[in-house]
Design a protein around this motif. Structure first.
Motif, PDB file in Angstrom:
ATOM      1  N   ASP A  33       7.005   8.985  -2.008  1.00 14.98           N
ATOM      2  CA  ASP A  33       7.450   7.638  -2.353  1.00 14.98           C
ATOM      3  C   ASP A  33       7.167   6.620  -1.254  1.00 14.98           C
ATOM      4  O   ASP A  33       7.098   5.416  -1.519  1.00 14.98           O
ATOM      5  CB  ASP A  33       8.955   7.642  -2.667  1.00 14.98           C
ATOM      6  N   ALA A  34       7.007   7.073  -0.026  1.00 13.19           N
ATOM      7  CA  ALA A  34       6.833   6.146   1.099  1.00 13.19           C
ATOM      8  C   ALA A  34       5.370   5.986   1.511  1.00 13.19           C
ATOM      9  O   ALA A  34       4.976   4.899   1.941  1.00 13.19           O
ATOM     10  CB  ALA A  34       7.665   6.608   2.291  1.00 13.19           C
ATOM     11  N   TRP A  35       4.585   7.043   1.385  1.00 18.35           N
ATOM     12  CA  TRP A  35       3.265   7.030   2.006  1.00 18.35           C
ATOM     13  C   TRP A  35       2.132   7.252   1.016  1.00 18.35           C
ATOM     14  O   TRP A  35       2.213   8.101   0.130  1.00 18.35           O
ATOM     15  CB  TRP A  35       3.168   8.118   3.089  1.00 18.35           C
ATOM     16  N   THR A  36       1.058   6.471   1.207  1.00 19.80           N
ATOM     17  CA  THR A  36      -0.205   6.642   0.488  1.00 19.80           C
ATOM     18  C   THR A  36      -1.342   6.537   1.500  1.00 19.80           C
ATOM     19  O   THR A  36      -1.302   5.677   2.394  1.00 19.80           O
ATOM     20  CB  THR A  36      -0.393   5.559  -0.598  1.00 19.80           C
ATOM     21  N   VAL A  37      -2.334   7.386   1.374  1.00 22.29           N
ATOM     22  CA  VAL A  37      -3.497   7.329   2.262  1.00 22.29           C
ATOM     23  C   VAL A  37      -4.747   7.093   1.420  1.00 22.29           C
ATOM     24  O   VAL A  37      -4.809   7.443   0.244  1.00 22.29           O
ATOM     25  CB  VAL A  37      -3.649   8.622   3.088  1.00 22.29           C
ATOM     26  N   ARG A  38      -5.752   6.483   2.023  1.00 23.98           N
ATOM     27  CA  ARG A  38      -6.981   6.181   1.280  1.00 23.98           C
ATOM     28  C   ARG A  38      -8.180   6.115   2.230  1.00 23.98           C
ATOM     29  O   ARG A  38      -8.033   5.990   3.454  1.00 23.98           O
ATOM     30  CB  ARG A  38      -6.837   4.879   0.492  1.00 23.98           C
ATOM     31  N   GLY A  39      -9.366   6.170   1.628  1.00 26.20           N
ATOM     32  CA  GLY A  39     -10.599   6.064   2.397  1.00 26.20           C
ATOM     33  C   GLY A  39     -11.717   5.544   1.516  1.00 26.20           C
ATOM     34  O   GLY A  39     -11.607   5.539   0.273  1.00 26.20           O
TER      35      GLY A  39
ATOM     36  N   ARG B 106       5.828   2.182   2.224  1.00 30.94           N
ATOM     37  CA  ARG B 106       6.722   1.388   1.373  1.00 30.94           C
ATOM     38  C   ARG B 106       8.176   1.709   1.678  1.00 30.94           C
ATOM     39  O   ARG B 106       8.532   2.868   1.931  1.00 30.94           O
ATOM     40  CB  ARG B 106       6.479   1.683  -0.120  1.00 30.94           C
ATOM     41  N   ARG B 107       8.977   0.671   1.574  1.00 32.65           N
ATOM     42  CA  ARG B 107      10.430   0.859   1.663  1.00 32.65           C
ATOM     43  C   ARG B 107      11.092  -0.289   0.920  1.00 32.65           C
ATOM     44  O   ARG B 107      11.004  -1.446   1.353  1.00 32.65           O
ATOM     45  CB  ARG B 107      10.909   0.915   3.099  1.00 32.65           C
TER      46      ARG B 107
ATOM     47  N   ALA C 280      11.664  -3.338  -1.204  1.00 30.55           N
ATOM     48  CA  ALA C 280      10.770  -4.415  -1.634  1.00 30.55           C
ATOM     49  C   ALA C 280       9.624  -4.654  -0.657  1.00 30.55           C
ATOM     50  O   ALA C 280       8.760  -5.489  -0.920  1.00 30.55           O
ATOM     51  CB  ALA C 280      11.576  -5.709  -1.800  1.00 30.55           C
ATOM     52  N   TRP C 281       9.608  -3.891   0.453  1.00 31.13           N
ATOM     53  CA  TRP C 281       8.606  -4.107   1.487  1.00 31.13           C
ATOM     54  C   TRP C 281       7.461  -3.109   1.381  1.00 31.13           C
ATOM     55  O   TRP C 281       7.648  -1.969   0.956  1.00 31.13           O
ATOM     56  CB  TRP C 281       9.234  -3.974   2.880  1.00 31.13           C
ATOM     57  N   ARG C 282       6.299  -3.520   1.819  1.00 33.19           N
ATOM     58  CA  ARG C 282       5.171  -2.610   1.982  1.00 33.19           C
ATOM     59  C   ARG C 282       4.344  -3.056   3.178  1.00 33.19           C
ATOM     60  O   ARG C 282       4.269  -4.252   3.500  1.00 33.19           O
ATOM     61  CB  ARG C 282       4.290  -2.549   0.737  1.00 33.19           C
ATOM     62  N   LEU C 283       3.752  -2.092   3.841  1.00 33.27           N
ATOM     63  CA  LEU C 283       2.883  -2.356   4.981  1.00 33.27           C
ATOM     64  C   LEU C 283       1.559  -1.640   4.744  1.00 33.27           C
ATOM     65  O   LEU C 283       1.532  -0.414   4.576  1.00 33.27           O
ATOM     66  CB  LEU C 283       3.535  -1.852   6.270  1.00 33.27           C
ATOM     67  N   ASP C 284       0.477  -2.408   4.687  1.00 28.85           N
ATOM     68  CA  ASP C 284      -0.863  -1.857   4.485  1.00 28.85           C
ATOM     69  C   ASP C 284      -1.664  -1.974   5.769  1.00 28.85           C
ATOM     70  O   ASP C 284      -1.678  -3.042   6.409  1.00 28.85           O
ATOM     71  CB  ASP C 284      -1.624  -2.617   3.387  1.00 28.85           C
ATOM     72  N   GLY C 285      -2.355  -0.919   6.130  1.00 32.14           N
ATOM     73  CA  GLY C 285      -3.262  -0.953   7.267  1.00 32.14           C
ATOM     74  C   GLY C 285      -4.592  -0.326   6.890  1.00 32.14           C
ATOM     75  O   GLY C 285      -4.650   0.572   6.040  1.00 32.14           O
TER      76      GLY C 285
ATOM     77  N   ARG D 227     -23.287  -2.933  15.424  1.00 35.39           N
ATOM     78  CA  ARG D 227     -22.192  -2.212  14.783  1.00 35.39           C
ATOM     79  C   ARG D 227     -20.954  -3.075  14.885  1.00 35.39           C
ATOM     80  O   ARG D 227     -20.917  -4.075  15.626  1.00 35.39           O
ATOM     81  CB  ARG D 227     -21.964  -0.856  15.441  1.00 35.39           C
ATOM     82  N   ALA D 228     -19.932  -2.711  14.137  1.00 33.75           N
ATOM     83  CA  ALA D 228     -18.694  -3.488  14.170  1.00 33.75           C
ATOM     84  C   ALA D 228     -17.515  -2.581  13.848  1.00 33.75           C
ATOM     85  O   ALA D 228     -17.653  -1.593  13.112  1.00 33.75           O
ATOM     86  CB  ALA D 228     -18.754  -4.645  13.177  1.00 33.75           C
ATOM     87  N   PHE D 229     -16.383  -2.938  14.397  1.00 34.66           N
ATOM     88  CA  PHE D 229     -15.125  -2.253  14.092  1.00 34.66           C
ATOM     89  C   PHE D 229     -14.131  -3.306  13.618  1.00 34.66           C
ATOM     90  O   PHE D 229     -14.037  -4.383  14.207  1.00 34.66           O
ATOM     91  CB  PHE D 229     -14.586  -1.539  15.331  1.00 34.66           C
ATOM     92  N   THR D 230     -13.431  -3.013  12.546  1.00 34.50           N
ATOM     93  CA  THR D 230     -12.416  -3.944  12.048  1.00 34.50           C
ATOM     94  C   THR D 230     -11.087  -3.216  11.890  1.00 34.50           C
ATOM     95  O   THR D 230     -11.044  -2.024  11.571  1.00 34.50           O
ATOM     96  CB  THR D 230     -12.807  -4.561  10.693  1.00 34.50           C
ATOM     97  N   LEU D 231     -10.020  -3.961  12.077  1.00 30.34           N
ATOM     98  CA  LEU D 231      -8.675  -3.433  11.902  1.00 30.34           C
ATOM     99  C   LEU D 231      -7.836  -4.485  11.202  1.00 30.34           C
ATOM    100  O   LEU D 231      -7.686  -5.614  11.710  1.00 30.34           O
ATOM    101  CB  LEU D 231      -8.046  -3.075  13.257  1.00 30.34           C
ATOM    102  N   GLY D 232      -7.321  -4.139  10.022  1.00 32.27           N
ATOM    103  CA  GLY D 232      -6.518  -5.081   9.241  1.00 32.27           C
ATOM    104  C   GLY D 232      -5.106  -4.589   9.031  1.00 32.27           C
ATOM    105  O   GLY D 232      -4.891  -3.397   8.778  1.00 32.27           O
ATOM    106  N   VAL D 233      -4.148  -5.492   9.116  1.00 33.62           N
ATOM    107  CA  VAL D 233      -2.734  -5.192   8.879  1.00 33.62           C
ATOM    108  C   VAL D 233      -2.160  -6.267   7.967  1.00 33.62           C
ATOM    109  O   VAL D 233      -2.297  -7.479   8.261  1.00 33.62           O
ATOM    110  CB  VAL D 233      -1.930  -5.125  10.193  1.00 33.62           C
ATOM    111  N   PHE D 234      -1.524  -5.860   6.868  1.00 28.35           N
ATOM    112  CA  PHE D 234      -0.968  -6.786   5.882  1.00 28.35           C
ATOM    113  C   PHE D 234       0.433  -6.338   5.479  1.00 28.35           C
ATOM    114  O   PHE D 234       0.718  -5.141   5.372  1.00 28.35           O
ATOM    115  CB  PHE D 234      -1.853  -6.858   4.638  1.00 28.35           C
ATOM    116  N   VAL D 235       1.297  -7.318   5.243  1.00 25.43           N
ATOM    117  CA  VAL D 235       2.684  -7.073   4.842  1.00 25.43           C
ATOM    118  C   VAL D 235       2.920  -7.701   3.481  1.00 25.43           C
ATOM    119  O   VAL D 235       2.521  -8.849   3.245  1.00 25.43           O
ATOM    120  CB  VAL D 235       3.670  -7.655   5.873  1.00 25.43           C
ATOM    121  N   GLY D 236       3.596  -6.961   2.588  1.00 28.49           N
ATOM    122  CA  GLY D 236       3.927  -7.475   1.276  1.00 28.49           C
ATOM    123  C   GLY D 236       5.411  -7.406   1.013  1.00 28.49           C
ATOM    124  O   GLY D 236       6.105  -6.511   1.511  1.00 28.49           O
ATOM    125  N   TYR D 237       5.908  -8.362   0.211  1.00 26.50           N
ATOM    126  CA  TYR D 237       7.327  -8.388  -0.161  1.00 26.50           C
ATOM    127  C   TYR D 237       7.459  -8.859  -1.598  1.00 26.50           C
ATOM    128  O   TYR D 237       6.804  -9.823  -1.994  1.00 26.50           O
ATOM    129  CB  TYR D 237       8.123  -9.318   0.773  1.00 26.50           C
TER     130      TYR D 237
END
Length: 432
Positions: free
Chosen positions: A346-352, A385-386, A388-393, A420-430
């Motif tokens: 319920d809390a964690w999802t992983v993707r690639g 997820r927790r 109403a909150w979610r944190l995506d990275g 080459r390039a490296f990117t890091l994204g962090v997003f918060v949802g409510y």
């Protein structure tokens, strides 16, 4: 303008303005950014057939019709590219090696969506669909300094959006694309020293386009064919931005008093007004998503209409002798994007994910302003997820193929680029 220094100044100004006001010679993703939400990034950008969070405003406007409640989604991405250049004959010559200075782009994104009724949803997004920052190390000695020392393309898009459910599993959406854009270029202008017959730095040039507005639109369709399968399509129309800006020139000492005087007489006495325009390309995306148990898979194909970018007008209203146009001859190009995710609990999802990005730029247009090549992208991400909150990275590692100018560069600056390039994204949802 019969003197040789003045003729060189005319040509340099035209080339520099063209390089500046081109969308930094463009390609499929080229200087186009696709990092608009953490979940979509984790799928390698394959998100058209899901569009299951407020970043759907970018990926597929129809998706916001299926979102529940009022939702706020915001965050940003650090984009860290690096370049290397190995010279070729005749210029700058074998053995010449250059590298970039540290440059980081930090494009933010903010989205808000809410249902207006059971069938209608509204939303607004602010993101950065295009961005560029190139800067070369030891800029005063960099062998390509007459083309570009430092360049940036900035701005943002405001995207008010409306989506309507036509049926329980079918929705359409559309919005306005209010595109604000600004550009800056710094470079050196050369002259030929009549005693050594070699080029020397005569002036520093800074070209800046104001923050100007272009207006376009976007539209999308999302169909959920069942609990397991969905398809999506989106279209983002080309946007033309007309720039008004200034060009300023500062003389540099060459060590020759006579030459310095001739250069000073050739330079404009004050900043020049400049006019130009960019037509940012249309984007068409189609995708299919499949869900089975705890797994989700998606594949997308994106098409960029870079063939609309053929030439760049460069106009000095007060100095028509410096005005002209530069041919670019880009071609349309594709991206292929794939992604998968697994829900762990319920809390964690992983993707690639993975993507392949074609370049539309011909060898003649590859330059220090924007080294351009076909690219592979490897992507990882996850969600926590927790309530109403979610944190995506998510993070991307983008590896370009070595790109040679093949002896065809328009500025006669020949060699091979590796990037080459490296990117890091962090997003918060409510969810309210």
């Amino acid at each position: 303008m019969s003197s040789r220094p003045r003729r060189i100044l005319v040509r340099a100004a035209r080339v520099a303005l063209a390089l500046l006001l081109a969308p930094a010679p463009s390609r499929a993703a080229g200087f186009a950014l696709f990092e608009h939400g953490g979940k979509g990034m984790g799928f390698g950008g394959a998100f058209t057939a899901q569009a299951s969070d407020p970043s759907a405003i970018f990926h597929n406007a129809a998706g916001i019709a299926f979102l529940r409640g009022k939702q706020l989604y915001l965050g940003g991405t650090a984009v860290m590219p690096t370049w290397k250049f190995e010279g070729a004959n005749p210029f700058p010559g074998e053995g010449v090696s250059e590298r970039d200075a540290v440059a980081v782009l930090l494009p933010p994104a903010v989205y808000y969506t809410q249902p207006f009724s059971q069938k209608v949803a509204l939303g607004v997004g602010v993101n950065v669909p295009f961005g560029l920052k190139t800067e070369w190390a030891d800029a005063d000695r960099f062998s390509g300094r007459y083309i570009s020392q430092k360049a940036s393309l900035g701005g943002f898009s405001v995207n008010p959006t409306l989506a309507v459910k036509l049926a329980d599993r079918l929705a359409v959406g559309a919005g306005l694309d209010l595109r604000f854009s600004t550009v800056t270029l710094e470079r050196r202008i050369p002259v030929i020293d009549p005693f050594t017959l070699k080029p020397v730095d005569a002036a520093h040039e800074r070209l800046k386009g104001g923050t100007d507005l272009g207006i376009g639109f976007n539209a999308g369709l999302l169909a959920k064919l069942g609990d397991e399968l969905s398809i999506g399509a989106s279209y983002r129309h080309r946007v033309k931005v007309d720039y008004k800006g200034t060009a300023s020139f500062a003389a540099l000492p060459t060590g020759n008093a006579q030459l310095d005087a001739r250069v000073l007489a050739s330079l404009p006495a004050q900043s020049l007004v400049l006019d130009s325009s960019i037509t940012f390309p249309a984007l068409v995306s189609g995708g299919i998503a499949y869900r089975r148990g705890d797994w989700v898979f998606e594949a997308d194909v994106n098409w960029y209409q870079w063939s609309s970018f053929k030439s760049i007008p460069v106009t000095f209203p007060d100095r028509p002798d410096l005005s002209g146009a530069i041919t670019e001859d880009y071609r349309d190009s594709f991206q292929y994007r794939f992604g998968a995710e697994r829900t762990l609990n319920d809390a964690w999802t992983v993707r690639g994910g993975y993507f392949w990005d074609e370049t539309p730029a011909p060898p003649a247009s590859v330059s220090p302003l924007l080294p351009d090549a076909d690219r592979n992208g490897f992507c990882l991400g996850g969600t926590w997820r927790r309530g109403a909150w979610r944190l995506d990275g998510a993070s991307w590692f983008v590896l370009a193929r070595p790109r040679s100018t093949a002896g065809l560069n328009r500025d006669s600056y020949e060699g091979t680029y590796k990037s080459r390039a490296f990117t890091l994204g962090v997003f918060v949802g409510y969810i309210f």
